[in-house]
Design an enzyme around this catalytic site. Structure first.
Site, PDB file in Angstrom:
ATOM      1  N   LYS A 178      47.219 -41.479 -29.510  1.00  0.00           N
ATOM      2  CA  LYS A 178      46.995 -42.212 -28.261  1.00  0.00           C
ATOM      3  C   LYS A 178      45.502 -42.494 -28.207  1.00  0.00           C
ATOM      4  O   LYS A 178      44.699 -41.660 -27.792  1.00  0.00           O
ATOM      5  CB  LYS A 178      47.429 -41.341 -27.078  1.00  0.00           C
ATOM      6  CG  LYS A 178      47.973 -42.110 -25.871  1.00  0.00           C
ATOM      7  CD  LYS A 178      46.955 -42.984 -25.199  1.00  0.00           C
ATOM      8  CE  LYS A 178      45.995 -42.225 -24.311  1.00  0.00           C
ATOM      9  NZ  LYS A 178      44.860 -43.064 -23.871  1.00  0.00           N
ATOM     10  N   GLU A 254      37.543 -31.030 -29.213  1.00  0.00           N
ATOM     11  CA  GLU A 254      36.122 -31.386 -29.313  1.00  0.00           C
ATOM     12  C   GLU A 254      35.754 -32.024 -27.974  1.00  0.00           C
ATOM     13  O   GLU A 254      36.226 -33.116 -27.655  1.00  0.00           O
ATOM     14  CB  GLU A 254      35.897 -32.331 -30.499  1.00  0.00           C
ATOM     15  CG  GLU A 254      36.100 -31.602 -31.820  1.00  0.00           C
ATOM     16  CD  GLU A 254      36.001 -32.483 -33.058  1.00  0.00           C
ATOM     17  OE1 GLU A 254      35.570 -33.641 -32.955  1.00  0.00           O
ATOM     18  OE2 GLU A 254      36.375 -31.991 -34.134  1.00  0.00           O
ATOM     19  N   CYS A 288      28.743 -37.714 -28.107  1.00  0.00           N
ATOM     20  CA  CYS A 288      28.892 -36.348 -27.589  1.00  0.00           C
ATOM     21  C   CYS A 288      27.771 -35.448 -28.069  1.00  0.00           C
ATOM     22  O   CYS A 288      27.397 -34.492 -27.402  1.00  0.00           O
ATOM     23  CB  CYS A 288      30.229 -35.775 -28.031  1.00  0.00           C
ATOM     24  SG  CYS A 288      30.394 -35.744 -29.818  1.00  0.00           S
ATOM     25  N   GLU A 390      26.949 -33.497 -17.904  1.00  0.00           N
ATOM     26  CA  GLU A 390      26.988 -34.521 -18.953  1.00  0.00           C
ATOM     27  C   GLU A 390      27.126 -35.891 -18.296  1.00  0.00           C
ATOM     28  O   GLU A 390      28.044 -36.116 -17.507  1.00  0.00           O
ATOM     29  CB  GLU A 390      28.181 -34.289 -19.880  1.00  0.00           C
ATOM     30  CG  GLU A 390      28.243 -35.320 -20.999  1.00  0.00           C
ATOM     31  CD  GLU A 390      29.528 -35.243 -21.817  1.00  0.00           C
ATOM     32  OE1 GLU A 390      30.617 -35.182 -21.225  1.00  0.00           O
ATOM     33  OE2 GLU A 390      29.438 -35.268 -23.055  1.00  0.00           O
TER      34      GLU A 390
END
Ligand code: NAD
Ligand code: 6OD
Length: 486
Positions: A178, A254, A288, A390
Site C-alpha cells: 500500500k 522504520e 527521516c 518532528e
C-alpha cells in the site's frame, strides 16, 4: 491526465466500487492523475492472490532462479530508468538530479543486494552431547514468513517501497503493497516490470488508497497477512501495532526522527556546512534521517550560522528539470499547511528567524504549489515545540554548545533515536560520541552514506527491528530449528 490502477494477481484493475481519488502535482497543484481507491474488496483480492502465489510457482522456484529473477527485476528497472524517474518527479516534484542519482538507482539496488544476500547466507548449526553419548546435531532452516503487508510513505517512495519488497521477495515471500496515497506512481509502474521479467502472478500486488479505516488499515488487520513492514510516522506505527496485535502479526517499523547534527570546532568547516545543509534541506527536508536540531561548538557558532544561511538563501526553486533547480516543493498542500504552522509556532515561542520562515516569491505558474522557504532558527530553549517535534520540512534550529558531555545530553534528550551526523577531525571524540548517542545510525563526517549490508533502523521511538543485509532475514524469514539425534 493519468489513470493509476491497483496491480492484483498480475493485472491492472480498477476498484470494484469504481471509486478513485485525485493526485495533484506538488509543483503547481494541477490534477495529474486519478487513482483507484482500494477498500476491503481490493485488499481481500490482493491477499488471496498473494496467498495463492505462495503455494504456486513462486514456492517451487529454486533459490537460484529466484535470485536470477530479482536481478532481472533490477535490470528492467534500469532499462525503464527514465519512466521511473519521470513517475517519481511527477509525484514528488523533487529535482531531477536527486531522483535520478539517488532514489531510482536505489530501487534497482534494493533488489540486487537482497538477491545476493539470500544466495550467500549460511544458517547456524550446533553439535550437542546427549545422555546416551551418541550426540545430536541442530541446524536451522529459513522459510518465507508468508504474505507481507508493505505500507510505505511518500518522501522517497520508490526507494522506501523497494527497500521492503526486495528482501521480502528474495526470502520467498509474497507482498501486498500500500504505497502512500500521495505517491502511487512508481509502485504501480513496478507491476509492469514484474510482468516483463516473468515474476509469477500474485507475488507482487499493489492496492492504492488511504490509511486509517481504509486500505492501509485493512491490510494490517487481515487474517491472510502474516507480517507487516511499515515506514512512516511514529503515531501511525502505534496504530498499526495495535491492529497487528490482534493477529499476533510480526512488525518491522522504520519511524520518525528528530535528528541532531553535531558540529565540533575542529571540523572541516566547508564539509560540515555542506553536510548539514544537505542533511537539513535535501528533498525539502522530507528525509527521516534529516537534521532538524543542529548543535555547533561555541567558537564556530556565528560563522557556521552565517555560512548555512548563505546556502539556504542561494537555493534555486524550480521544476525537476529546470536548469539549475536544486530545491523542490513539499509533497502536498496539507503538508505545507503543517510545516507553515510550525514556522508560525517557532516565532510565537520566541525564535530568531535567521532566514526563511514563509512561502518564497515564485512565478505565477508555481504559485499554487506546495512551496516553503528553507528556514533556520536560533535562540529557542530545548523545550520549544519546533526543537522537540518532528516537522519533516526544510528547517532546523541551531544552538551553541561548550562540551562533549553537554552536547551528548542535548542530542539524547528526545523520544526519537533515528540518526545523528557528527562533524569532527578528532578520531577519539568521534568514537566516544558514536558510542554515546542513542540512535540506530551514526554518520561521522558524512550523512546518508549507505552500505546496504549494514543494519538500518531506529532506536527509542524511531523504530522496531533492523533491516539491511542479513539483518533483514530476521524479519522476512521464519527461522526453524531441526534437531537430529545420531
Ligand atoms: P504516515 O505514517 O502518515 O503514512 C505512511 C503510510 O501509512 C501511508 O501509506 C499511509 O496511507 C499509511 N497509513 C496511515 N495510517 C494508517 C493506518 N492507521 N493503518 C495502516 N496504514 C496507515 O507517514 P508519511 O507522512 O507518509 O511519511 C512521513 C513519515 O515517515 C515521517 O514521520 C518520517 O520520519 C517517516 N519515515 C521514516 C523512515 C525511516 O526509515 N525511519 C523513512 C521514511 C519516512
Ligand atoms: O536508505 C535507506 O534504506 C532508507 N530506508 C532511507 C530512509 C530515508 C528516509 O527518508
Amino acid at each position: 491526465m493519468q489513470t493509476i490502477q491497483h496491480f492484483i494477481n498480475g493485472e491492472y484493475t480498477p476498484s470494484a466500487s469504481g471509486q478513485t481519488f485525485e493526485k495533484r502535482s506538488p509543483l503547481d497543484n494541477r490534477l495529474i492523475a486519478r487513482v483507484a481507491e482500494g477498500g476491503q474488496a481490493e485488499v481481500d483480492a490482493a491477499v488471496a492472490a498473494a496467498r495463492a502465489a505462495l503455494r504456486g510457482d513462486w514456492s517451487r522456484m529454486s533459490t537460484e532462479k529466484r535470485v536470477a529473477m530479482l536481478h532481472s527485476v533490477a535490470d528492467e528497472i534500469t532499462r525503464r530508468f527514465d519512466d521511473f524517474v519521470a513517475a517519481e518527479e511527477a509525484d514528488t516534484g523533487q529535482p531531477h538530479h536527486v531522483i535520478a542519482h539517488a532514489f531510482v538507482p536505489r530501487g534497482a539496488a534494493n533488489f540486487k543486494i537482497f538477491a545476493d544476500v539470500i544466495k550467500n547466507v549460511a544458517t547456524e548449526a550446533f553439535q550437542m552431547d546427549t545422555p546416551d553419548g551418541r550426540g545430536a546435531l541442530n541446524y536451522a532452516i529459513r522459510k518465507p514468513k508468508g504474505v507481507i503487508g508493505v505500507i510505505s510513505p511518500w518522501n522517497a517512495p520508490f526507494l522506501l517501497m523497494t527497500w521492503k519488497v526486495g528482501p521480502a521477495l528474495a526470502c520467498g515471500n509474497t507482498v501486498v503493497v500500500k504505497p502512500s496515497e500521495e505517491t502511487p506512481a512508481t509502485a504501480a509502474l513496478l507491476g509492469e516490470v514484474m510482468n516483463a521479467v516473468g515474476v509469477p502472478k500474485g507475488v507482487y500486488n499493489v492496492v492504492h488508497g488511504f490509511g486509517p479505516a481504509a486500505a492501509g488499515e485493512f491490510i494490517t488487520r487481515h487474517d491472510g497477512v502474516d507480517a507487516i513492514t511499515f515506514t512512516g510516522e511514529t503515531r501511525t506505527g502505534a496504530a498499526i501495532m495495535k491492529a497487528a496485535a490482534d493477529g499476533i502479526r510480526d512488525v518491522s517499523f522504520e519511524l520518525g526522527g528528530k535528528n541532531a547534527g553535531i558540529v565540533f570546532a575542529d571540523c572541516d568547516f566547508d564539509a560540515a556546512v555542506d553536510g548539514i545543509f544537505r542533511s537539513a534541506f535535501l528533498n525539502t527536508g522530507q528525509v527521516c534521517l534529516g537534521t532538524e536540531r543542529v548543535y555547533v561548538e561555541r567558537p564556530l557558532f556565528d560563522r557556521f550560522v552565517q555560512a548555512l544561511k548563505l546556502r539556504c538563501e542561494s537555493v534555486k526553486y524550480g521544476r525537476p528539470k529546470d536548469a539549475g533547480a536544486n530545491y523542490g516543493p513539499l509533497i502536498s498542500q496539507e503538508h505545507k499547511r503543517k510545516v507553515l504552522s510550525y514556522y508560525e509556532r517557532a516565532v510565537a515561542e520566541g525564535a530568531t528567524v535567521v532566514t526563511g520562515g514563509g512561502v518564497p516569491p515564485l512565478p505565477a505558474e508555481l504559485a499554487e504549489g506546495a512551496w516553503v522557504q528553507p528556514t533556520m532558527w536560533t535562540g529557542l530553549p530545548e523545550t520549544a515545540t519546533v526543537v522537540r517535534e518532528e516537522i519533516f520540512g526544510p528547517c532546523c534550529h541551531l544552538r551553541p554548545f561548550d562540551s562533549e558531555e553537554e552536547v551528548l545530553d542535548l542530542a539524547n534528550d528526545n523520544r526519537y533515536g533515528l540518526s545523528t551526523t557528527i562533524w569532527t577531525r578528532d578520531l577519539g571524540r568521534a568514537h566516544r560520541m558514536a558510542d554515546g548517542v542513542e540512535v540506530g545510525i551514526t554518520w561521522i563526517n558524512s550523512w546518508f552514506l549507505r552500505d546496504l549490508r549494514t543494519p538500518f533502523g531506529g532506536s527509542k521511538q524511531s523504530g522496531i527491528g533492523r533491516e539491511g543485509g542479513v539483518h533483514s532475514l530476521e524479519f522476512y524469514t521464519d527461522l526453524r530449528n531441526v534437531c537430529i539425534k545420531y
